[in-house]
Design a protein around this motif. Structure first.
Motif, short mmCIF file in Angstrom:
data_model
loop_
_atom_site.label_atom_id
_atom_site.label_comp_id
_atom_site.label_asym_id
_atom_site.label_seq_id
_atom_site.Cartn_x
_atom_site.Cartn_y
_atom_site.Cartn_z
N ARG A 73 -0.84 94.53 15.39
CA ARG A 73 -0.77 95.18 16.69
C ARG A 73 -0.33 96.64 16.53
O ARG A 73 -0.88 97.55 17.12
N SER A 113 -2.56 99.93 17.34
CA SER A 113 -2.04 100.92 18.28
C SER A 113 -2.02 102.31 17.64
O SER A 113 -2.43 103.30 18.27
N ASP A 128 -13.15 102.95 22.66
CA ASP A 128 -13.33 101.69 23.40
C ASP A 128 -13.24 100.49 22.47
O ASP A 128 -12.62 99.47 22.79
N GLN A 149 -11.66 100.38 19.61
CA GLN A 149 -10.28 100.24 19.14
C GLN A 149 -9.40 99.64 20.24
O GLN A 149 -8.46 98.90 19.94
N ARG A 150 -9.69 99.93 21.50
CA ARG A 150 -8.95 99.31 22.61
C ARG A 150 -9.18 97.80 22.61
O ARG A 150 -8.26 97.04 22.90
N ARG A 151 -10.40 97.39 22.31
CA ARG A 151 -10.68 95.94 22.22
C ARG A 151 -9.94 95.32 21.04
O ARG A 151 -9.42 94.21 21.14
N LEU A 161 -7.12 96.40 19.83
CA LEU A 161 -5.73 96.35 20.27
C LEU A 161 -5.49 95.19 21.23
O LEU A 161 -4.49 94.49 21.12
N ALA A 162 -6.41 94.97 22.15
CA ALA A 162 -6.27 93.85 23.09
C ALA A 162 -6.28 92.51 22.34
O ALA A 162 -5.50 91.61 22.67
N ALA A 163 -7.14 92.39 21.34
CA ALA A 163 -7.17 91.16 20.54
C ALA A 163 -5.86 90.99 19.76
O ALA A 163 -5.33 89.88 19.66
N ASP A 179 -2.96 92.18 20.69
CA ASP A 179 -1.97 91.79 21.70
C ASP A 179 -2.05 90.30 22.00
O ASP A 179 -1.02 89.62 22.13
N ALA A 180 -3.27 89.78 22.11
CA ALA A 180 -3.45 88.35 22.39
C ALA A 180 -2.90 87.49 21.25
O ALA A 180 -2.24 86.48 21.50
N ASP A 239 0.79 87.61 21.51
CA ASP A 239 1.23 86.78 22.63
C ASP A 239 1.15 85.29 22.31
O ASP A 239 1.93 84.50 22.84
#
Length: 152
Positions: free
Chosen positions: A32, A36, A81, A83-85, A87-89, A91-92, A95
């Protein structure tokens, strides 16, 4: 005489599970953080490139350079875009890893509480046994003295 904790095997297995969950959580945290940092670097690069281009465009620029700039910015936006995906993965995954780690930590904590209770009970049992042995020894000594006092 301390006995081996009857649930020691389960405690060791739970500790192993906690260690694995800790490693998984650490990997998720590093992934993560890396995602980031990569996103921040792309955003900084895009802003810097845009600022440099805007400064050089003030003095006039051929249309071809403008198209190249726009194409490169579009490519950077696509990378951002993506890299944002990423980062979201990440984060998941983080989590998912955090509650798993907390659960494993609670399991180990529960076994450690049971182990502490068992050790306390063993210590109390040993103390009672030692006290009983001491009382029996003192009573035996008193009987021997009383018997010695009765016989001339």
């Amino acid at each position: 005489m301390a006995q081996r904790f009857p649930l020691q095997i389960l405690l060791e297995r739970a500790q192993g599970d906690l260690d694995a969950a800790t490693k998984r959580l650490g990997v998720a945290q590093r992934e993560r953080a890396d995602a980031s940092k990569q996103l921040e670097a792309l955003l900084r690069y895009r802003d810097d490139y845009h600022a440099r281009f805007a400064q050089s465009a003030q003095s006039g620029m051929p249309a071809g350079n403008w198209r190249n700039f726009q194409a490169f910015i579009d490519t950077l936006d696509t990378a951002i875009d993506q890299q944002r995906r990423v980062l979201a993965a990440a984060d998941a995954r983080l989590d998912d890893a955090r509650p798993h780690w907390l659960h494993k930590k609670r399991v180990v904590g529960s076994f450690e509480v049971l182990q502490t209770r068992a050790a306390t009970q063993d210590a109390q049992r040993d103390a009672k046994r030692e006290q009983r042995d001491a009382d029996e020894h003192a009573a035996k000594m008193l009987r021997m003295r009383a018997d010695a006092a009765k016989s001339p």
